[in-house]
Scaffold this motif. Structure first.
Motif, PDB file in Angstrom:
ATOM      1  N   GLY A   1      39.809  36.022  19.511  1.00  0.00           N
ATOM      2  CA  GLY A   1      39.140  36.865  20.493  1.00  0.00           C
ATOM      3  C   GLY A   1      40.062  37.984  20.966  1.00  0.00           C
ATOM      4  N   TYR A   2      39.533  38.844  21.820  1.00  0.00           N
ATOM      5  CA  TYR A   2      40.368  39.911  22.364  1.00  0.00           C
ATOM      6  C   TYR A   2      39.918  40.264  23.773  1.00  0.00           C
ATOM      7  CZ  TYR A   2      36.532  43.118  21.011  1.00  0.00           C
ATOM      8  OH  TYR A   2      35.316  43.739  20.867  1.00  0.00           O
ATOM      9  N   LEU A   3      40.843  40.862  24.510  1.00  0.00           N
ATOM     10  CA  LEU A   3      40.578  41.341  25.860  1.00  0.00           C
ATOM     11  C   LEU A   3      40.608  42.865  25.855  1.00  0.00           C
ATOM     12  CD1 LEU A   3      42.943  38.891  27.762  1.00  0.00           C
ATOM     13  CD2 LEU A   3      40.456  38.972  28.049  1.00  0.00           C
TER      14      LEU A   3
ATOM     15  N   LYS B   1      32.956  48.627  23.983  1.00  0.00           N
ATOM     16  CA  LYS B   1      33.940  47.535  23.977  1.00  0.00           C
ATOM     17  C   LYS B   1      34.019  46.819  22.632  1.00  0.00           C
ATOM     18  CE  LYS B   1      32.145  45.366  27.507  1.00  0.00           C
ATOM     19  NZ  LYS B   1      31.955  44.397  28.611  1.00  0.00           N
ATOM     20  N   LEU B   2      33.347  47.371  21.627  1.00  0.00           N
ATOM     21  CA  LEU B   2      33.388  46.811  20.284  1.00  0.00           C
ATOM     22  C   LEU B   2      34.489  47.503  19.476  1.00  0.00           C
ATOM     23  CD1 LEU B   2      29.575  46.642  19.448  1.00  0.00           C
ATOM     24  CD2 LEU B   2      31.059  44.807  20.288  1.00  0.00           C
ATOM     25  N   PRO B   3      35.005  46.830  18.431  1.00  0.00           N
ATOM     26  CA  PRO B   3      35.990  47.491  17.578  1.00  0.00           C
ATOM     27  C   PRO B   3      35.461  48.832  17.081  1.00  0.00           C
ATOM     28  CG  PRO B   3      35.897  45.155  17.068  1.00  0.00           C
ATOM     29  CD  PRO B   3      34.777  45.423  18.032  1.00  0.00           C
ATOM     30  N   ALA B   4      36.291  49.865  17.173  1.00  0.00           N
ATOM     31  CA  ALA B   4      35.850  51.223  16.843  1.00  0.00           C
ATOM     32  C   ALA B   4      35.646  51.428  15.349  1.00  0.00           C
ATOM     33  CB  ALA B   4      36.869  52.234  17.378  1.00  0.00           C
TER      34      ALA B   4
ATOM     35  N   GLY C   1      38.024  44.185  12.704  1.00  0.00           N
ATOM     36  CA  GLY C   1      38.041  43.754  14.093  1.00  0.00           C
ATOM     37  C   GLY C   1      39.405  43.303  14.552  1.00  0.00           C
ATOM     38  N   VAL C   2      39.424  42.145  15.211  1.00  0.00           N
ATOM     39  CA  VAL C   2      40.662  41.639  15.797  1.00  0.00           C
ATOM     40  C   VAL C   2      41.723  41.345  14.740  1.00  0.00           C
ATOM     41  CG1 VAL C   2      40.036  39.191  15.754  1.00  0.00           C
ATOM     42  CG2 VAL C   2      41.502  40.061  17.585  1.00  0.00           C
TER      43      VAL C   2
END
Length: 289
Positions: free
Chosen positions: A166-168, A33-36, A60-61
């Motif tokens: 943040g992100y979902l 669930k972390l940024p790839a 990231g986001v």
């Protein structure tokens, strides 16, 4: 790449493109669930305050986009991605995520129901995403001029808020624990506006700020707290970071040590979003009147 892996990556991209088409900015995520995509600045000896200004992916986001070509490029750079994240607080929807956790001892759903009764609001019909662990993500939208911060159990135990920065995890994403799915009967809906009473709870007034002491005035303690976080093992990272941040704020070093503590937490294995949310929680607790 194995056929099953290629299929998973193709499905992840397809879901991400579908979300982007609906105006939801997306990034590729790994099974954790972390940024790839890893930061292009990860080898730097000092923290690099870059949010994508360098033009490289891996922020990231801050990489999140609705442009189909850019989405394809991000996923092409991360062929191991199995899911996608949706950036909150970004136009046009200014998404707010209400994350109801089922792993805590507290019933987060009951806690939200209690808040609704206490503050006289109802959750409208909106998109709801079911997590593999049994939790729920409720999607709401906020007004453009309102910045909703991320928070962890500030509203109530077991209720986390995903706001600006943040992100979902998007529905259809495959993670280590399973697949995120849209709750039956909500997939055709658009995110509904956040009730005004709930929005007020999500955006509390800022507390009076107390000037802090520079970490150079407490070199031993400041360095020790950073090292304490840096050496955290899996399962104790958030706990160590929260403890260290509380001690830093109690000793007047909180704001000046926040970046160093964040960097240490990221090196230990947390995401920057998780680290800053934990530090913000420590700040609120330590400065509460």
């Amino acid at each position: 790449m194995a056929t099953s892996d290629r299929r998973t990556a193709t499905l992840a991209l397809a879901h991400a493109l579908s979300a982007a088409e609906r105006g939801l900015p997306v990034i590729p995520l790994s099974r954790t669930k972390l940024p790839a995509l890893r930061s292009p600045h990860r080898g730097s000896s000092e923290p690099v305050p870059c949010r994508g200004e360098c033009g490289l992916p891996g922020h990231g986001v801050h990489d999140a986009t609705t442009d189909p070509a850019a989405v394809r490029a991000l996923f092409a750079a991360a062929p191991w991605a199995t899911g996608y994240g949706i950036a909150c607080g970004r136009p046009p929807h200014h998404l707010i995520g209400i994350d109801l956790d089922t792993k805590s001892d507290t019933d987060a759903t009951a806690a939200l129901r209690h808040l609704a009764l206490q503050h006289l609001f109802t959750i409208p019909d909106t998109v709801v995403v079911l997590t593999p662990s049994g939790g729920r993500h409720i999607w709401l939208t906020g007004p453009p001029e309102t910045v909703v911060p991320n928070s962890v159990s500030r509203l109530a135990p077991g209720i986390d808020i995903r706001g600006a920065g943040g992100y979902l995890v998007g529905p259809g994403s495959l993670t280590t624990h399973g697949i995120y799915r849209t709750a039956p009967g909500t997939g055709h809906l658009t995110p509904a506006p956040c009730p005004s009473a709930l929005l007020r709870l999500l955006t509390p007034p800022a507390r009076p700020h107390t000037p802090t002491t520079r970490p150079t005035d407490h070199p031993g303690r400041g360095h020790g707290l950073v090292q304490f976080v840096l050496t955290a093992q899996e399962g104790q990272r958030n706990t160590r970071l929260f403890w260290a941040a509380c001690r830093a704020y109690e000793n007047g070093m909180g704001d000046s040590l926040a970046d160093a503590l964040t960097e240490a937490a990221v090196q230990a294995g947390l995401t920057e979003r998780e680290a800053r949310a934990t530090i913000a929680s420590a700040a609120r607790l330590s400065t509460a009147s």
